[in-house]
Design a protein around this motif. Structure first.
Motif, PDB file in Angstrom:
ATOM      1  N   ALA A 223       5.641  31.201  65.106  1.00  0.00           N
ATOM      2  CA  ALA A 223       4.498  30.581  65.768  1.00  0.00           C
ATOM      3  C   ALA A 223       3.466  31.596  66.217  1.00  0.00           C
ATOM      4  O   ALA A 223       2.322  31.253  66.454  1.00  0.00           O
ATOM      5  CB  ALA A 223       4.975  29.770  66.969  1.00  0.00           C
ATOM      6  N   ASP A 224       3.879  32.830  66.366  1.00  0.00           N
ATOM      7  CA  ASP A 224       2.972  33.885  66.802  1.00  0.00           C
ATOM      8  C   ASP A 224       2.253  33.497  68.096  1.00  0.00           C
ATOM      9  O   ASP A 224       1.031  33.570  68.200  1.00  0.00           O
ATOM     10  CB  ASP A 224       1.975  34.215  65.687  1.00  0.00           C
ATOM     11  N   GLY A 225       3.049  32.985  69.070  1.00  0.00           N
ATOM     12  CA  GLY A 225       2.504  32.672  70.391  1.00  0.00           C
ATOM     13  C   GLY A 225       2.104  31.230  70.591  1.00  0.00           C
ATOM     14  O   GLY A 225       1.908  30.794  71.712  1.00  0.00           O
ATOM     15  N   ALA A 226       1.946  30.459  69.532  1.00  0.00           N
ATOM     16  CA  ALA A 226       1.579  29.047  69.663  1.00  0.00           C
ATOM     17  C   ALA A 226       2.781  28.194  69.285  1.00  0.00           C
ATOM     18  O   ALA A 226       3.894  28.523  69.639  1.00  0.00           O
ATOM     19  CB  ALA A 226       0.377  28.744  68.772  1.00  0.00           C
ATOM     20  N   TYR A 227       2.550  27.139  68.553  1.00  0.00           N
ATOM     21  CA  TYR A 227       3.657  26.323  68.067  1.00  0.00           C
ATOM     22  C   TYR A 227       3.706  26.393  66.558  1.00  0.00           C
ATOM     23  O   TYR A 227       2.799  26.878  65.902  1.00  0.00           O
ATOM     24  CB  TYR A 227       3.512  24.860  68.534  1.00  0.00           C
ATOM     25  N   THR A 228       4.803  25.883  66.001  1.00  0.00           N
ATOM     26  CA  THR A 228       4.947  25.775  64.555  1.00  0.00           C
ATOM     27  C   THR A 228       5.576  24.423  64.257  1.00  0.00           C
ATOM     28  O   THR A 228       5.901  23.671  65.168  1.00  0.00           O
ATOM     29  CB  THR A 228       5.795  26.933  63.977  1.00  0.00           C
ATOM     30  N   GLU A 229       5.746  24.110  63.008  1.00  0.00           N
ATOM     31  CA  GLU A 229       6.392  22.865  62.620  1.00  0.00           C
ATOM     32  C   GLU A 229       7.880  23.100  62.421  1.00  0.00           C
ATOM     33  O   GLU A 229       8.292  24.113  61.856  1.00  0.00           O
ATOM     34  CB  GLU A 229       5.793  22.327  61.324  1.00  0.00           C
ATOM     35  N   LEU A 230       8.671  22.131  62.874  1.00  0.00           N
ATOM     36  CA  LEU A 230      10.116  22.218  62.722  1.00  0.00           C
ATOM     37  C   LEU A 230      10.492  22.063  61.253  1.00  0.00           C
ATOM     38  O   LEU A 230      10.016  21.158  60.570  1.00  0.00           O
ATOM     39  CB  LEU A 230      10.797  21.117  63.541  1.00  0.00           C
ATOM     40  N   THR A 231      11.322  22.969  60.778  1.00  0.00           N
ATOM     41  CA  THR A 231      11.894  22.877  59.431  1.00  0.00           C
ATOM     42  C   THR A 231      13.369  23.249  59.535  1.00  0.00           C
ATOM     43  O   THR A 231      13.840  23.726  60.578  1.00  0.00           O
ATOM     44  CB  THR A 231      11.212  23.831  58.435  1.00  0.00           C
ATOM     45  N   GLY A 232      14.077  23.056  58.446  1.00  0.00           N
ATOM     46  CA  GLY A 232      15.497  23.381  58.417  1.00  0.00           C
ATOM     47  C   GLY A 232      15.807  24.832  58.682  1.00  0.00           C
ATOM     48  O   GLY A 232      16.886  25.157  59.175  1.00  0.00           O
ATOM     49  N   ARG A 233      14.869  25.711  58.429  1.00  0.00           N
ATOM     50  CA  ARG A 233      15.154  27.138  58.640  1.00  0.00           C
ATOM     51  C   ARG A 233      15.332  27.492  60.101  1.00  0.00           C
ATOM     52  O   ARG A 233      15.869  28.543  60.432  1.00  0.00           O
ATOM     53  CB  ARG A 233      14.081  28.016  58.002  1.00  0.00           C
ATOM     54  N   PHE A 234      14.903  26.602  60.998  1.00  0.00           N
ATOM     55  CA  PHE A 234      15.039  26.874  62.425  1.00  0.00           C
ATOM     56  C   PHE A 234      16.254  26.186  63.054  1.00  0.00           C
ATOM     57  O   PHE A 234      16.502  26.355  64.244  1.00  0.00           O
ATOM     58  CB  PHE A 234      13.785  26.407  63.170  1.00  0.00           C
ATOM     59  N   MET A 235      16.984  25.389  62.281  1.00  0.00           N
ATOM     60  CA  MET A 235      18.051  24.568  62.867  1.00  0.00           C
ATOM     61  C   MET A 235      19.421  24.868  62.281  1.00  0.00           C
ATOM     62  O   MET A 235      19.560  25.129  61.091  1.00  0.00           O
ATOM     63  CB  MET A 235      17.784  23.083  62.596  1.00  0.00           C
ATOM     64  N   THR A 236      20.423  24.777  63.148  1.00  0.00           N
ATOM     65  CA  THR A 236      21.815  24.690  62.744  1.00  0.00           C
ATOM     66  C   THR A 236      22.311  23.376  63.329  1.00  0.00           C
ATOM     67  O   THR A 236      22.133  23.118  64.524  1.00  0.00           O
ATOM     68  CB  THR A 236      22.645  25.875  63.294  1.00  0.00           C
ATOM     69  N   VAL A 237      22.899  22.537  62.491  1.00  0.00           N
ATOM     70  CA  VAL A 237      23.273  21.187  62.903  1.00  0.00           C
ATOM     71  C   VAL A 237      24.718  20.910  62.511  1.00  0.00           C
ATOM     72  O   VAL A 237      25.162  21.304  61.426  1.00  0.00           O
ATOM     73  CB  VAL A 237      22.370  20.141  62.211  1.00  0.00           C
ATOM     74  N   GLU A 238      25.436  20.220  63.404  1.00  0.00           N
ATOM     75  CA  GLU A 238      26.756  19.706  63.075  1.00  0.00           C
ATOM     76  C   GLU A 238      26.784  18.226  63.436  1.00  0.00           C
ATOM     77  O   GLU A 238      26.369  17.855  64.538  1.00  0.00           O
ATOM     78  CB  GLU A 238      27.860  20.448  63.820  1.00  0.00           C
ATOM     79  N   ILE A 239      27.257  17.404  62.506  1.00  0.00           N
ATOM     80  CA  ILE A 239      27.361  15.964  62.723  1.00  0.00           C
ATOM     81  C   ILE A 239      28.789  15.538  62.427  1.00  0.00           C
ATOM     82  O   ILE A 239      29.370  15.956  61.413  1.00  0.00           O
ATOM     83  CB  ILE A 239      26.388  15.179  61.813  1.00  0.00           C
ATOM     84  N   VAL A 240      29.341  14.697  63.315  1.00  0.00           N
ATOM     85  CA  VAL A 240      30.667  14.126  63.110  1.00  0.00           C
ATOM     86  C   VAL A 240      30.515  12.611  63.034  1.00  0.00           C
ATOM     87  O   VAL A 240      29.919  12.000  63.920  1.00  0.00           O
ATOM     88  CB  VAL A 240      31.641  14.512  64.244  1.00  0.00           C
ATOM     89  N   VAL A 241      31.055  12.043  61.954  1.00  0.00           N
ATOM     90  CA  VAL A 241      31.023  10.605  61.722  1.00  0.00           C
ATOM     91  C   VAL A 241      32.455  10.107  61.598  1.00  0.00           C
ATOM     92  O   VAL A 241      33.294  10.786  60.983  1.00  0.00           O
ATOM     93  CB  VAL A 241      30.234  10.292  60.418  1.00  0.00           C
ATOM     94  N   ALA A 242      32.739   8.945  62.174  1.00  0.00           N
ATOM     95  CA  ALA A 242      34.041   8.299  62.009  1.00  0.00           C
ATOM     96  C   ALA A 242      33.806   6.960  61.322  1.00  0.00           C
ATOM     97  O   ALA A 242      33.067   6.114  61.827  1.00  0.00           O
ATOM     98  CB  ALA A 242      34.712   8.105  63.356  1.00  0.00           C
ATOM     99  N   ARG A 243      34.435   6.788  60.149  1.00  0.00           N
ATOM    100  CA  ARG A 243      34.244   5.543  59.386  1.00  0.00           C
ATOM    101  C   ARG A 243      35.450   5.312  58.500  1.00  0.00           C
ATOM    102  O   ARG A 243      35.984   6.257  57.915  1.00  0.00           O
ATOM    103  CB  ARG A 243      32.981   5.670  58.533  1.00  0.00           C
ATOM    104  N   GLU A 244      35.864   4.078  58.417  1.00  0.00           N
ATOM    105  CA  GLU A 244      36.970   3.688  57.528  1.00  0.00           C
ATOM    106  C   GLU A 244      38.236   4.511  57.794  1.00  0.00           C
ATOM    107  O   GLU A 244      38.960   4.867  56.864  1.00  0.00           O
ATOM    108  CB  GLU A 244      36.557   3.841  56.057  1.00  0.00           C
ATOM    109  N   GLY A 245      38.496   4.856  59.066  1.00  0.00           N
ATOM    110  CA  GLY A 245      39.694   5.611  59.406  1.00  0.00           C
ATOM    111  C   GLY A 245      39.635   7.091  59.087  1.00  0.00           C
ATOM    112  O   GLY A 245      40.642   7.787  59.131  1.00  0.00           O
ATOM    113  N   ARG A 246      38.447   7.586  58.778  1.00  0.00           N
ATOM    114  CA  ARG A 246      38.271   9.011  58.460  1.00  0.00           C
ATOM    115  C   ARG A 246      37.193   9.602  59.366  1.00  0.00           C
ATOM    116  O   ARG A 246      36.202   8.943  59.671  1.00  0.00           O
ATOM    117  CB  ARG A 246      37.841   9.217  57.005  1.00  0.00           C
ATOM    118  N   SER A 247      37.384  10.853  59.752  1.00  0.00           N
ATOM    119  CA  SER A 247      36.354  11.599  60.476  1.00  0.00           C
ATOM    120  C   SER A 247      35.825  12.680  59.547  1.00  0.00           C
ATOM    121  O   SER A 247      36.606  13.426  58.955  1.00  0.00           O
ATOM    122  CB  SER A 247      36.928  12.256  61.736  1.00  0.00           C
ATOM    123  N   VAL A 248      34.510  12.739  59.445  1.00  0.00           N
ATOM    124  CA  VAL A 248      33.872  13.736  58.593  1.00  0.00           C
ATOM    125  C   VAL A 248      33.005  14.622  59.468  1.00  0.00           C
ATOM    126  O   VAL A 248      32.206  14.135  60.264  1.00  0.00           O
ATOM    127  CB  VAL A 248      32.996  13.065  57.507  1.00  0.00           C
TER     128      VAL A 248
END
Length: 122
Positions: free
Chosen positions: A75-100
């Motif tokens: 951003a060089d002092g201001a703001y920037t747009e969010l993209t995947g390069r700035f994020m680390t994400v973990e998602i847990v889903v439970a469906r049909e007796g399975r957790s992913v």
């Protein structure tokens, strides 16, 4: 068609759960990519994203870390747009007796989304 033939084409419970986590990642990435963000607003944006995705059916948890140092540099002092390069994400889903558990992190300059584990909930 015999029952053996239909069994070969029916998705497994694990595949159904994996598809569900893919839906969550698609929603997360395409809903929030391009959002204006700064190092000062990164934490509140991450929490809002987590809460939004956790509202979806079968979602057990979402953890998002936004790299504030990388944001500040881009951003060089201001703001920037969010993209995947700035994020680390973990998602847990439970469906049909399975957790992913699935994760998104940078891999060779690309925000790679991948399945980390599939577990039987029983």
């Amino acid at each position: 068609m015999s029952s053996a033939e239909s069994d070969d084409t029916d998705p497994t419970k694990a595949e159904i759960a994996c598809f569900e986590v893919g839906i969550k990642f698609g929603s997360l990435y395409h809903q929030f990519a391009g959002t204006p963000v700064s190092s000062e607003s990164a934490d509140s944006l991450a929490r809002a994203m987590e809460e939004a995705i956790e509202n979806q059916p079968h979602c057990e948890s979402v953890t998002i870390e936004i790299d504030e140092e990388a944001l500040a540099a881009a951003a060089d002092g201001a703001y920037t747009e969010l993209t995947g390069r700035f994020m680390t994400v973990e998602i847990v889903v439970a469906r049909e007796g399975r957790s992913v558990t699935a994760r998104m992190a940078m891999d060779d300059g690309y925000p790679l989304m991948e399945i980390v584990s599939v577990a039987d909930d029983n």
